[in-house]
Scaffold this motif. Structure first.
Motif, PDB file in Angstrom:
ATOM      1  N   VAL A   1       0.604  -1.064   0.079  1.00  0.00           N
ATOM      2  CA  VAL A   1       0.199  -0.086   0.105  1.00  0.00           C
ATOM      3  C   VAL A   1       0.835   1.369  -0.028  1.00  0.00           C
ATOM      4  N   ARG A   2       0.814   2.261  -0.923  1.00  0.00           N
ATOM      5  CA  ARG A   2       1.466   3.528  -0.963  1.00  0.00           C
ATOM      6  C   ARG A   2       0.511   4.655  -1.436  1.00  0.00           C
ATOM      7  N   GLU A   3       0.737   5.438  -0.751  1.00  0.00           N
ATOM      8  CA  GLU A   3       0.331   6.947  -1.325  1.00  0.00           C
ATOM      9  C   GLU A   3       0.685   7.491  -2.613  1.00  0.00           C
ATOM     10  N   PRO A   4       0.026   7.570  -3.700  1.00  0.00           N
ATOM     11  CA  PRO A   4       0.346   8.210  -4.865  1.00  0.00           C
ATOM     12  C   PRO A   4       1.301   9.389  -4.700  1.00  0.00           C
ATOM     13  N   VAL A   5       2.396   9.684  -5.645  1.00  0.00           N
ATOM     14  CA  VAL A   5       3.047  10.997  -5.647  1.00  0.00           C
ATOM     15  C   VAL A   5       3.119  11.285  -7.219  1.00  0.00           C
ATOM     16  N   PRO A   6       3.150  12.614  -7.657  1.00  0.00           N
ATOM     17  CA  PRO A   6       3.080  12.947  -9.203  1.00  0.00           C
ATOM     18  C   PRO A   6       4.133  12.017  -9.686  1.00  0.00           C
ATOM     19  N   SER A   7       3.844  11.420 -11.031  1.00  0.00           N
ATOM     20  CA  SER A   7       4.715  10.905 -11.666  1.00  0.00           C
ATOM     21  C   SER A   7       5.714  11.894 -12.538  1.00  0.00           C
ATOM     22  N   PRO A   8       7.129  11.551 -12.621  1.00  0.00           N
ATOM     23  CA  PRO A   8       7.693  12.496 -13.300  1.00  0.00           C
ATOM     24  C   PRO A   8       7.590  12.618 -14.857  1.00  0.00           C
ATOM     25  N   SER A   9       7.095  11.533 -15.382  1.00  0.00           N
ATOM     26  CA  SER A   9       6.755  11.122 -16.546  1.00  0.00           C
ATOM     27  C   SER A   9       5.139  11.304 -17.084  1.00  0.00           C
ATOM     28  N   PRO A  10       4.646  11.994 -17.983  1.00  0.00           N
ATOM     29  CA  PRO A  10       3.074  11.695 -18.079  1.00  0.00           C
ATOM     30  C   PRO A  10       2.717  10.109 -18.548  1.00  0.00           C
ATOM     31  N   PRO A  11       1.722   9.848 -18.229  1.00  0.00           N
ATOM     32  CA  PRO A  11       1.228   8.532 -18.740  1.00  0.00           C
ATOM     33  C   PRO A  11       0.795   8.596 -20.447  1.00  0.00           C
ATOM     34  N   PRO A  12       0.916   7.517 -21.045  1.00  0.00           N
ATOM     35  CA  PRO A  12       0.253   7.505 -22.387  1.00  0.00           C
ATOM     36  C   PRO A  12      -0.991   8.093 -22.325  1.00  0.00           C
TER      37      PRO A  12
END
Length: 108
Positions: free
Chosen positions: A82-93
């Motif tokens: 279980v993790r709390e999401p963090v902003p991804s450094p790359s955009p998703p497709p």
């Protein structure tokens, strides 16, 4: 350590709906429930799984009660990282999958 996976809601739903035990979604869901797959979830992703599984049309197809769906989700949560999401450094497709990419970004 095994690679981490993030399992999209459609895979969990398909895994419950399929009658083919060898179908990839069924095999993935079975591995999740058995603790054989290392995967990430967040509180929000579990809530999404629940909301979709309880949609009337989907609930009618899988035939599980809300209590039974919750039992499945409890097993999934118990076997998950279980993790709390963090902003991804790359955009998703697909921008609709940003929450999944953010969840992946929460893991080293």
């Amino acid at each position: 350590m095994s690679p981490l996976a993030v399992v999209d809601t459609c895979v969990v739903v398909s895994g419950l709906l399929t009658t083919d035990a060898d179908a990839p979604p069924a095999r993935i869901l079975d591995a999740m429930l058995a603790g054989e797959l290392v995967y990430l979830v967040s509180v929000d992703l579990l809530a999404e799984y629940r909301a979709v599984l309880l949609r009337p049309a989907i609930a009618q197809r899988h035939g599980l009660s809300a209590k039974e769906v919750d039992a499945v989700l409890e097993r999934l949560a118990a076997n998950a990282v279980v993790r709390e999401p963090v902003p991804s450094p790359s955009p998703p497709p697909d921008p609709g999958d940003a929450h999944l990419w953010d969840l992946l970004a929460a893991s080293s």
